[in-house]
Design a protein around this motif. Sequence first.
Motif, PDB file in Angstrom:
ATOM      1  N   LYS B  35       0.844  -1.184   0.000  1.00 35.90           N
ATOM      2  CA  LYS B  35       0.000   0.000   0.000  1.00 35.90           C
ATOM      3  C   LYS B  35       0.883   1.238   0.000  1.00 35.90           C
ATOM      4  CE  LYS B  35      -4.209   1.875   1.844  1.00 35.90           C
ATOM      5  NZ  LYS B  35      -4.526   2.363   0.496  1.00 35.90           N
ATOM      6  N   HIS B  89     -12.191  -0.033  -6.395  1.00 27.44           N
ATOM      7  CA  HIS B  89     -10.845  -0.123  -5.839  1.00 27.44           C
ATOM      8  C   HIS B  89      -9.711   0.210  -6.783  1.00 27.44           C
ATOM      9  CE1 HIS B  89     -12.811  -1.825  -2.369  1.00 27.44           C
ATOM     10  NE2 HIS B  89     -13.396  -2.716  -3.147  1.00 27.44           N
ATOM     11  N   MET B 161      -9.144   9.134  -9.296  1.00 31.86           N
ATOM     12  CA  MET B 161      -8.978   9.356  -7.860  1.00 31.86           C
ATOM     13  C   MET B 161     -10.265   9.642  -7.109  1.00 31.86           C
ATOM     14  SD  MET B 161      -5.862   8.828  -7.189  1.00 31.86           S
ATOM     15  CE  MET B 161      -6.006   9.327  -5.481  1.00 31.86           C
ATOM     16  N   ARG B 164     -11.452   7.419  -4.567  1.00 34.48           N
ATOM     17  CA  ARG B 164     -10.413   7.104  -3.587  1.00 34.48           C
ATOM     18  C   ARG B 164     -10.080   5.605  -3.592  1.00 34.48           C
ATOM     19  NH1 ARG B 164     -10.116  11.200   0.606  1.00 34.48           N
ATOM     20  NH2 ARG B 164     -11.362  12.961  -0.048  1.00 34.48           N
ATOM     21  N   PRO B 165      -9.565   5.164  -4.733  1.00 36.32           N
ATOM     22  CA  PRO B 165      -9.274   3.732  -4.863  1.00 36.32           C
ATOM     23  C   PRO B 165      -7.983   3.383  -4.129  1.00 36.32           C
ATOM     24  CG  PRO B 165      -8.537   4.868  -6.817  1.00 36.32           C
ATOM     25  CD  PRO B 165      -9.153   5.915  -5.933  1.00 36.32           C
ATOM     26  N   GLU B 166      -7.791   2.119  -3.848  1.00 40.59           N
ATOM     27  CA  GLU B 166      -6.531   1.685  -3.249  1.00 40.59           C
ATOM     28  C   GLU B 166      -5.411   1.714  -4.271  1.00 40.59           C
ATOM     29  OE1 GLU B 166      -9.388   0.354  -2.622  1.00 40.59           O
ATOM     30  OE2 GLU B 166      -9.557  -0.229  -0.521  1.00 40.59           O
ATOM     31  N   VAL B 168      -4.056   2.807  -8.317  1.00 40.14           N
ATOM     32  CA  VAL B 168      -4.222   3.489  -9.596  1.00 40.14           C
ATOM     33  C   VAL B 168      -3.209   2.904 -10.575  1.00 40.14           C
ATOM     34  CG1 VAL B 168      -3.951   5.669 -10.852  1.00 40.14           C
ATOM     35  CG2 VAL B 168      -5.146   5.639  -8.660  1.00 40.14           C
ATOM     36  N   ASN B 193      -0.543  10.500  -3.944  1.00 44.30           N
ATOM     37  CA  ASN B 193       0.030   9.268  -3.406  1.00 44.30           C
ATOM     38  C   ASN B 193       0.437   9.461  -1.930  1.00 44.30           C
ATOM     39  OD1 ASN B 193       3.277   8.273  -3.209  1.00 44.30           O
ATOM     40  ND2 ASN B 193       1.739   6.654  -3.484  1.00 44.30           N
ATOM     41  N   LEU B 196      -3.084  10.532   0.178  1.00 44.09           N
ATOM     42  CA  LEU B 196      -4.150   9.536   0.316  1.00 44.09           C
ATOM     43  C   LEU B 196      -3.607   8.123   0.467  1.00 44.09           C
ATOM     44  CD1 LEU B 196      -6.483  10.982  -2.465  1.00 44.09           C
ATOM     45  CD2 LEU B 196      -6.690  11.331  -0.004  1.00 44.09           C
ATOM     46  N   ASN B 197      -2.300   8.002   0.390  1.00 43.55           N
ATOM     47  CA  ASN B 197      -1.647   6.696   0.498  1.00 43.55           C
ATOM     48  C   ASN B 197      -2.159   5.705  -0.552  1.00 43.55           C
ATOM     49  OD1 ASN B 197       0.365   5.211   1.716  1.00 43.55           O
ATOM     50  ND2 ASN B 197      -1.062   4.162   3.102  1.00 43.55           N
ATOM     51  N   THR B 198      -2.414   6.249  -1.746  1.00 44.58           N
ATOM     52  CA  THR B 198      -2.875   5.413  -2.852  1.00 44.58           C
ATOM     53  C   THR B 198      -1.671   4.766  -3.530  1.00 44.58           C
ATOM     54  OG1 THR B 198      -4.575   7.064  -3.223  1.00 44.58           O
ATOM     55  CG2 THR B 198      -4.258   5.443  -4.974  1.00 44.58           C
ATOM     56  N   THR B 199      -1.812   3.505  -3.896  1.00 40.83           N
ATOM     57  CA  THR B 199      -0.752   2.814  -4.624  1.00 40.83           C
ATOM     58  C   THR B 199      -0.831   3.188  -6.100  1.00 40.83           C
ATOM     59  OG1 THR B 199      -1.009   0.989  -3.110  1.00 40.83           O
ATOM     60  CG2 THR B 199       0.216   0.545  -5.151  1.00 40.83           C
TER      61      THR B 199
END
Lengths: 389, 241
Positions: B35, B89, B161, B164-166, B168, B193, B196-199
Amino acid sequence: MLAFKFAYKNLIGAGLRTWLNVSVLSFAFVVIVFYNGMLDGWNRQGRSDTVAWETGNGQYWHPLYDRYDPFSLQDAHAAITSEAEKLVKENQLTPMLITQATAYPQGRMLNVMLRGIDPNQKILLIPSASLNPQNGEIPALIGKRMAESAHLKKGDHVLIRWRDINGTFDAREVLIIDIFKSNVPTVDVNQVYIPLTTLQEMTGMKKEATLLVAAATLNNTGIKGWAFKDTKFLLKDFDEMINAKKGGSRILYLLLLSIALLAIFDTQVLSIFRRQKEIGTYIALGMTRAQVIRLFTVEGSAHSILALILGSLYGIPLMLFINNYGIPMPKSADQAGVAISEKIIPFYSFGMLVSTILLVVISATIVSYFPTRRISKMKPTDALKGKIQ
Amino acid sequence: MRNFEIIKIENLAKRFHMGEGDFTALRDINLTFSKGEFTGLVGPSGSGKTTLLNIIGSLDNPTEGKAIVLGNSVSELTHKQSAVLRNFHIGFIFQTYNLLPVYTVFDNVEFALLLQKHSATERQKMVMEALDWVGLADKANSKPAQLSGGECQRVSIARAMVKRPEIVLADEPSANLDATNSHHIIQTMKKLNRELNTTFIFATHDEKVMQYLDRIIHLKDGMVEKDEIMPELKTKSHVSL
Ligand SMILES: Nc1ncnc2c1ncn2[C@@H]1O[C@H](COP(=O)(O)OP(=O)(O)OP(=O)(O)O)[C@@H](O)[C@H]1O
Ligand SMILES: [Mg+2]
């Protein structure tokens, strides 16, 4: 609901092509409604004219009478029963005696039906009141078509020959006292009307009749010795003709509808081919293929909704205008031998409108659906590449 | 505290049917993604970058092995399940933007939310927030045709975005952009990134993109040639430990 929103946007976004399809489909829609409206208008007018001039609200026939077989007339006559006589006095029935005869206008020979009608009757529109006894002459009433084909004018004399009850020939001159105009050819062509009592005397069929015409106010009670024929039976020929016309026009407008549907089908095939990338994107965004198929199907069939709206936009004013003036019918239409007025006022029934709308929407949906089935065979990765398949 | 694994790829191979035989696009792939990673798949054309991204995005299935995304084995998902996985997601960003031309910027971004059945007020709020992230709130009512390439790509970032997916997945997001715009969109993604700590997983050839990456996975002929953690990430993860 979502599909509708997207479909609407895509369709409007597609611009000219959409409007071309919509225009063609709206045209088919208007033509179908108009054609059916015209036939229904004719149907209604023709039926009410035929009822008013010829059939009344049903007829009581002598059991041997056959309207298609003139020879049946020899035996198809009987005394008017006292039960019927009572109804005649109440203006609920009017008797008619029919016999075959030959007319000799200007030396030519013409087979006619000699109809004895009560001059005081009010049930049929035949202007029988003009059949006043003339000093010693037999007054006769004919229709305009008969007058034209036999070259007869008001005031002319014409020789009529008939057989009496014993089969003996007799002949006399009648005086054309009036010529009437009717939309119903069958009460006109080759028909000669004379006072009922005169015909009864001429044939020796005292107080007899071939049939009794019922007034609108008469509830069919059944009269002993006479067979009741309702209007459905009496209008059979007319209905068959209208149905034949409907069948013919159906081919015409189905052809028109097919052209419109073909345009939609073509657009669908093309747009599914051209919009592969979009389809892939929908799937990447989380739509299932079934949802995409639904989206494209709704989009295609929304053509029909727009066509209905557009069609109403120009169709309704057009039809109101036409209904104001009526549609003039060519003279030749008369030759068909069924009731037709000089002008037809189209009639648009709710049922006809609903079924036409359903026809347009359902058929557009079907042709929109078929091309979308290939979406289910598309691989989303290929679709995203816009690969030609 | 360790960032947990959200993608695990085990012994994965992908073969395509070609005329006579099969073409192997990927083989022996073993990778895990955590993550909050900002990772690039780098390699020459035809090395299998897009193919791998498609499998992670459950747009395609592996021929052999497993791709486990957020606990779901991609090859075992039904159509409907994989659609739900993508819808909730996974965000996609494409080289050619793939915006829907007849919709406004707002509608484009809103699309995934409509599928998720958010209320209109929620959608309004979320879409405007996403457009704020990419600095395009004032273009909400424009059509894609009225935007520049860089703006289009920013809309597609907002579209990816907004939910707010885990994860991208971005396939060559800068390939059609000039240097300034490339930097701009990568910086935007980097910011998201972090916040939102998005991968993020990229497929790219672009040096400009590479300098922002925390990890670079080199692919060659369908195989992982090198998997390197960039210095910045080492220090960063060291700090967070
Ligand atoms: N649907 C397919 N059918 C057959 N072969 C395919 C298919 N998709 C990809 N390939 C092949 O698999 C290999 C890897 O393709 P992929 O698109 O993953 O490469 P890539 O690394 O993304 O290249 P690029 O940098 O050019 O985008 C290529 O040789 C390609 O020809
Ligand atoms: Mg690629």
